[in-house]
Design a protein around this motif. Sequence first.
Motif, PDB file in Angstrom:
ATOM      1  N   VAL A  36       0.854  -1.186   0.000  1.00 20.11           N
ATOM      2  CA  VAL A  36       0.000   0.000   0.000  1.00 20.11           C
ATOM      3  C   VAL A  36       0.890   1.236   0.000  1.00 20.11           C
ATOM      4  O   VAL A  36       1.748   1.396   0.877  1.00 20.11           O
ATOM      5  CB  VAL A  36      -0.932   0.020   1.232  1.00 20.11           C
ATOM      6  CG1 VAL A  36      -1.811   1.276   1.210  1.00 20.11           C
ATOM      7  CG2 VAL A  36      -1.796  -1.238   1.286  1.00 20.11           C
ATOM      8  N   LEU A  37       0.698   2.103  -0.982  1.00 19.61           N
ATOM      9  CA  LEU A  37       1.434   3.366  -1.075  1.00 19.61           C
ATOM     10  C   LEU A  37       0.465   4.509  -0.794  1.00 19.61           C
ATOM     11  O   LEU A  37      -0.557   4.638  -1.466  1.00 19.61           O
ATOM     12  CB  LEU A  37       2.054   3.537  -2.460  1.00 19.61           C
ATOM     13  CG  LEU A  37       2.932   2.388  -2.984  1.00 19.61           C
ATOM     14  CD1 LEU A  37       3.513   2.769  -4.356  1.00 19.61           C
ATOM     15  CD2 LEU A  37       4.046   2.049  -2.003  1.00 19.61           C
TER      16      LEU A  37
ATOM     17  N   VAL B 275       1.483  -3.619   8.551  1.00 20.94           N
ATOM     18  CA  VAL B 275       2.767  -3.150   9.050  1.00 20.94           C
ATOM     19  C   VAL B 275       3.122  -1.840   8.365  1.00 20.94           C
ATOM     20  O   VAL B 275       3.256  -1.786   7.140  1.00 20.94           O
ATOM     21  CB  VAL B 275       3.869  -4.192   8.801  1.00 20.94           C
ATOM     22  CG1 VAL B 275       5.200  -3.696   9.375  1.00 20.94           C
ATOM     23  CG2 VAL B 275       3.498  -5.536   9.420  1.00 20.94           C
ATOM     24  N   GLY B 276       3.261  -0.794   9.152  1.00 19.21           N
ATOM     25  CA  GLY B 276       3.626   0.503   8.619  1.00 19.21           C
ATOM     26  C   GLY B 276       5.132   0.686   8.629  1.00 19.21           C
ATOM     27  O   GLY B 276       5.780   0.507   9.667  1.00 19.21           O
ATOM     28  N   ALA B 277       5.702   1.018   7.474  1.00 26.83           N
ATOM     29  CA  ALA B 277       7.134   1.284   7.380  1.00 26.83           C
ATOM     30  C   ALA B 277       7.399   2.705   7.852  1.00 26.83           C
ATOM     31  O   ALA B 277       6.859   3.661   7.297  1.00 26.83           O
ATOM     32  CB  ALA B 277       7.613   1.093   5.945  1.00 26.83           C
TER      33      ALA B 277
ATOM     34  N   GLY C  75       6.575  10.501   5.068  1.00 25.50           N
ATOM     35  CA  GLY C  75       6.086   9.194   5.489  1.00 25.50           C
ATOM     36  C   GLY C  75       4.625   9.165   5.885  1.00 25.50           C
ATOM     37  O   GLY C  75       3.772   9.804   5.260  1.00 25.50           O
ATOM     38  N   LEU C  76       4.343   8.419   6.936  1.00 24.38           N
ATOM     39  CA  LEU C  76       2.983   8.229   7.418  1.00 24.38           C
ATOM     40  C   LEU C  76       2.681   9.182   8.572  1.00 24.38           C
ATOM     41  O   LEU C  76       3.546   9.443   9.409  1.00 24.38           O
ATOM     42  CB  LEU C  76       2.775   6.785   7.899  1.00 24.38           C
ATOM     43  CG  LEU C  76       2.942   5.687   6.849  1.00 24.38           C
ATOM     44  CD1 LEU C  76       3.023   4.322   7.516  1.00 24.38           C
ATOM     45  CD2 LEU C  76       1.794   5.720   5.853  1.00 24.38           C
ATOM     46  N   THR C  77       1.447   9.672   8.622  1.00 27.35           N
ATOM     47  CA  THR C  77       1.029  10.499   9.747  1.00 27.35           C
ATOM     48  C   THR C  77       0.713   9.606  10.947  1.00 27.35           C
ATOM     49  O   THR C  77       0.560   8.379  10.822  1.00 27.35           O
ATOM     50  CB  THR C  77      -0.227  11.313   9.395  1.00 27.35           C
ATOM     51  OG1 THR C  77      -1.329  10.408   9.193  1.00 27.35           O
ATOM     52  CG2 THR C  77      -0.004  12.130   8.123  1.00 27.35           C
ATOM     53  N   ASN C  78       0.573  10.213  12.122  1.00 23.68           N
ATOM     54  CA  ASN C  78       0.212   9.443  13.309  1.00 23.68           C
ATOM     55  C   ASN C  78      -1.144   8.765  13.146  1.00 23.68           C
ATOM     56  O   ASN C  78      -1.348   7.631  13.596  1.00 23.68           O
ATOM     57  CB  ASN C  78       0.214  10.341  14.542  1.00 23.68           C
ATOM     58  CG  ASN C  78       1.618  10.666  15.016  1.00 23.68           C
ATOM     59  OD1 ASN C  78       2.574   9.971  14.669  1.00 23.68           O
ATOM     60  ND2 ASN C  78       1.765  11.711  15.796  1.00 23.68           N
TER      61      ASN C  78
ATOM     62  N   CYS D 111      -2.477   0.876  11.492  1.00 26.42           N
ATOM     63  CA  CYS D 111      -1.595  -0.287  11.385  1.00 26.42           C
ATOM     64  C   CYS D 111      -1.634  -1.099  12.679  1.00 26.42           C
ATOM     65  O   CYS D 111      -1.993  -0.596  13.742  1.00 26.42           O
ATOM     66  CB  CYS D 111      -0.161   0.159  11.111  1.00 26.42           C
ATOM     67  SG  CYS D 111       0.040   1.158   9.607  1.00 26.42           S
ATOM     68  N   SER D 112      -1.244  -2.341  12.572  1.00 20.36           N
ATOM     69  CA  SER D 112      -1.123  -3.182  13.766  1.00 20.36           C
ATOM     70  C   SER D 112       0.311  -3.203  14.278  1.00 20.36           C
ATOM     71  O   SER D 112       0.549  -3.485  15.454  1.00 20.36           O
ATOM     72  CB  SER D 112      -1.580  -4.604  13.455  1.00 20.36           C
ATOM     73  OG  SER D 112      -0.788  -5.192  12.426  1.00 20.36           O
TER      74      SER D 112
END
Length: 244
Positions: free
Chosen positions: A8-9, A77-79, A120-123, A129-130
């Motif tokens: 997932v992007l 899983v969030g990178a 990247g990813l926000t909070n 994510c798990s």
Amino acid sequence: MLTNIRIVLVQTYHPGNIGASARAMKTMGLTDLVLVSPRCFPDSEASRLAAGAEDVVDGARVVQTLEEAVSDCVQVVGASARLRSLPLPHFDEPEAMAQELVAHAATDPVALVFGRERFGLTNDEIRCCSHQVSIPANPDYGILNLSQAVQVLAYETFKAWRQRPDSQYRQPRPAEERQPTREQLTHFHEHLGRVMQASGFLTQPHARTEVQLQALFARARPSRKEISLLRGLLRSLEESVKDD
């Protein structure tokens, strides 16, 4: 099994990074690509940089939210290059992450989530994510571009798949013993929030309390049967509150 592993992007800015990521995926046997609100897609640059993986690009699904992208997954899983404030379980080594991801993929969809090129990813996205995973790198220059990060984690996943013990996958676990999907967990947390409000435990919105409880259950990793049991308990408490 590899078809159950999703990349997932999230809000990819440069369409070329989508193509390069698709190429990284295909070299490791992965084909399920989901794009969350990409800036520009479809785009010829994505197809050009796919360099033989155009089928992965053409088959990519576009959705509007990360929740939609991973709702049917049992592990997400969030990178992330660094730990966020949410205390989710964290893999320090991609190899350990890949082994667990592959084990879950034997029976259910799982996902690896990558954020924007710049930050990247926000909070809030991490909360979808798990788990989190970091890629060990030079502390003086630990910068990977998007497709490089996809390549590293896709490689670890493919390696874990190749090295899996065949006996482990001959008898899949019963459905009730498997991990709940993100959608099932979302319904549980919404149910828990309603009961806490109705019981007077929360007299006003307490976002931090609910976040902490979500993190607690992420670490506990209840099975589908256990989530069903907890939902039954919450329904019983709801009836008690109504009777009062």
